[in-house]
Motif scaffolding. Structure first.
Motif, short mmCIF file in Angstrom:
data_model
loop_
_atom_site.label_atom_id
_atom_site.label_comp_id
_atom_site.label_asym_id
_atom_site.label_seq_id
_atom_site.Cartn_x
_atom_site.Cartn_y
_atom_site.Cartn_z
N ALA A 81 1.95 36.66 15.33
CA ALA A 81 1.32 36.10 14.13
C ALA A 81 0.85 34.67 14.34
O ALA A 81 -0.01 34.19 13.60
N GLN A 82 1.40 33.98 15.35
CA GLN A 82 0.95 32.62 15.63
C GLN A 82 -0.48 32.57 16.17
O GLN A 82 -1.15 31.54 16.07
N LYS A 83 -0.93 33.68 16.74
CA LYS A 83 -2.32 33.78 17.15
C LYS A 83 -3.13 34.25 15.95
O LYS A 83 -3.15 35.42 15.59
N GLN A 84 -3.79 33.31 15.30
CA GLN A 84 -4.46 33.61 14.04
C GLN A 84 -5.62 34.57 14.24
O GLN A 84 -6.38 34.47 15.21
N ILE A 129 -12.26 42.37 4.08
CA ILE A 129 -11.22 41.36 4.23
C ILE A 129 -10.17 41.50 3.12
O ILE A 129 -8.96 41.34 3.38
N LEU A 130 -10.59 41.80 1.91
CA LEU A 130 -9.64 42.01 0.82
C LEU A 130 -8.76 43.23 1.09
O LEU A 130 -7.56 43.22 0.79
N HIS A 131 -9.36 44.27 1.65
CA HIS A 131 -8.56 45.44 2.01
C HIS A 131 -7.50 45.06 3.05
O HIS A 131 -6.33 45.46 2.93
N ALA A 132 -7.91 44.28 4.05
CA ALA A 132 -6.94 43.82 5.05
C ALA A 132 -5.87 42.94 4.40
O ALA A 132 -4.68 43.03 4.76
N GLY A 133 -6.27 42.12 3.43
CA GLY A 133 -5.29 41.29 2.72
C GLY A 133 -4.27 42.13 1.97
O GLY A 133 -3.08 41.79 1.93
N ALA A 178 -14.19 34.09 3.47
CA ALA A 178 -13.55 35.25 4.10
C ALA A 178 -12.73 34.82 5.31
O ALA A 178 -11.60 35.28 5.51
N GLY A 179 -13.28 33.91 6.14
CA GLY A 179 -12.54 33.42 7.29
C GLY A 179 -11.31 32.63 6.89
O GLY A 179 -10.24 32.78 7.50
N GLU A 180 -11.44 31.78 5.86
CA GLU A 180 -10.29 30.98 5.40
C GLU A 180 -9.20 31.88 4.81
O GLU A 180 -8.01 31.68 5.09
N TYR A 181 -9.61 32.86 4.02
CA TYR A 181 -8.65 33.78 3.41
C TYR A 181 -7.89 34.56 4.48
O TYR A 181 -6.66 34.70 4.42
N LEU A 182 -8.62 35.04 5.47
CA LEU A 182 -8.01 35.83 6.54
C LEU A 182 -7.05 34.97 7.37
O LEU A 182 -5.97 35.42 7.75
N LYS A 183 -7.45 33.74 7.65
CA LYS A 183 -6.60 32.84 8.43
C LYS A 183 -5.26 32.59 7.72
O LYS A 183 -4.19 32.65 8.33
N ASN A 184 -5.33 32.33 6.42
CA ASN A 184 -4.11 32.07 5.66
C ASN A 184 -3.22 33.31 5.58
O ASN A 184 -1.98 33.22 5.66
N LYS A 185 -3.85 34.47 5.41
CA LYS A 185 -3.08 35.71 5.28
C LYS A 185 -2.35 36.06 6.58
O LYS A 185 -1.18 36.44 6.57
N THR A 186 -3.04 35.96 7.69
CA THR A 186 -2.42 36.33 8.97
C THR A 186 -1.33 35.35 9.37
O THR A 186 -0.34 35.73 9.98
N THR A 187 -1.50 34.07 9.02
CA THR A 187 -0.45 33.09 9.30
C THR A 187 0.81 33.39 8.50
O THR A 187 1.93 33.18 8.98
N ALA A 188 0.62 33.92 7.28
CA ALA A 188 1.77 34.21 6.41
C ALA A 188 2.62 35.36 6.93
O ALA A 188 3.77 35.52 6.50
#
Length: 384
Positions: free
Chosen positions: A347-350, A202-206, A309-319
């Motif tokens: 991007a609206q589809k989280q 997830i950090l790599h994706a971030g 990990a889920g919360e981090y990913l959700k915030n990143k993809t929304t951004a």
């Protein structure tokens, strides 16, 4: 670039030992070991539960049940990884490609390397934490003065199991303790590092999302004569990077969604049983309570890792959508700004990690799990 993966050496060695790392010639031997070792361990646990079900010491029964669930959780994770070997190989390939793409791009290299450092700290901390927990759990039994010849009392073992053979010598007893200790270290660290692998991915994706943000900011070139050609090239790069991030996260979702389901079901039961052990502890059971507290903390940490990990990913993809909207799209020609609309819509589809395709992982989900565990624990104490 000297690094070709976000996965460090410690995690790679453990994945190899677990038979998860693809392409190894002895992967079948590693998998056979875990099937045999965990199978024997679970049979012995089950025998103990059956033979001591009417036993008055609830502490021993709950302790056995906790370790029984822990081993089931670990073998389930391994089976899911073995079954999805091709998907995991694809994830590793995409990560290697991201590292190759960093060549000649200072922003990409900096962002990716930053996430590597964070992932390394998490992986090393998880390895150390699980090792310390198992050592603290085992040290009291290793130092205890046990009379092996006394057949009337139950021999203290690291795991509450009913062995099919009798132990009559001190050497046999110490050998068994050593084997259990090695098994606990490998399975405990394997469980912890498989969880930390999720955070590393997830950090790599971030990091890749941060690179995408920087590209969106630089979409509009400063020199007027370079606008048309550079905008088309940069827009294509942005769309390809966005699609690659989506594919990467979908592979992670397919790999971890059912692991998360097993993790949440088993950890809810573990938190109840471990909390029960702590709550019913008597003044003569200080050592067992301390051991249970450490495992209780690790169990809660496992749930928190998945939810974070889920919360981090959700915030990143929304951004991503916000970064596209905040770019200088108003300075572009309509034909050049239209692709940004599709990026914003996509991007609206989280993108997130789900629990068995049922619910999204988030910190709110973590709070609900803790609340449910506390409610079940209250029922158990009321029935005591």
């Amino acid at each position: 670039m000297t690094r070709e993966s976000t996965i460090n050496y410690t995690l790679k060695i453990m994945l190899i030992l677990c038979g998860v790392w693809p392409g190894r010639p002895y992967i079948t031997i590693c998998r056979a070991y875990w099937v045999i070792a965990l199978g024997i361990d679970e049979i012995c646990h089950f025998r103990y539960l059956l033979m001591h079900f009417q036993y008055n010491d609830l502490f021993d029964l709950m302790d056995c049940f906790s370790s029984f669930l822990t081993q089931i959780k670990f073998i389930t994770k391994l089976i899911i990884f073995w079954w999805n070997e091709q998907k995991f190989m694809k994830i590793l390939t995409m990560m290697a490609e991201d590292w190759n793409d960093c060549t000649g791009d200072d922003v990409s290299a900096r962002e990716t390397a930053c996430k590597v450092r964070s992932a390394n700290r998490i992986i090393n901390a998880m390895f150390t934490l699980h090792t310390v927990t198992i050592v603290a759990y085992s040290i009291g039994i290793f130092l205890a003065d046990v009379d092996v010849t006394d057949q009337q009392s139950e021999l203290p073992l690291l795991l509450k199991v009913e062995l099919p053979v009798n132990i009559h010598t001190k050497h046999t007893y110490k050998t068994l303790l050593t084997m259990q200790f090695v098994h606990l270290i490998m399975s405990g660290c394997g469980t912890g590092l498989l969880n930390s692998l999720l955070l590393a991915l997830i950090l790599h994706a971030g990091g890749q999302i941060n690179i995408l943000h920087s590209w969106l900011i630089e979409l509009v070139p400063r020199k007027e004569k370079e606008r048309d050609d550079s905008i088309v090239v940069m827009t294509n790069k942005i769309i390809q990077k966005h699609q690659k991030i989506i594919s990467f996260l979908e592979y992670i979702e397919d790999l971890y969604t059912y692991i998360a389901l097993v993790q949440f079901i088993s950890n809810t039961m573990l938190m109840c049983s471990l909390g029960f052990l702590i709550a019913i502890g008597n003044p003569d059971a200080t050592e067992q309570i301390v051991r249970s507290l450490l495992f209780y903390a690790v169990t809660n940490l496992e749930v928190f890792i998945f939810c974070y990990a889920g919360e981090y990913l959700k915030n990143k993809t929304t951004a991503i959508g916000m970064a596209a909207y905040n770019s200088a799209w108003y300075e572009l020609k309509p034909k050049h700004s239209r692709p940004l609309i599709f990026i914003i819509l996509r991007a609206q589809k989280q993108l997130t990690i789900t629990v068995g395709k049922i619910m999204d992982l988030s910190l709110e989900c973590f709070a609900s799990i803790m609340k449910a565990s506390g409610s079940y624990l209250s029922i158990l104490l009321a029935m005591q």
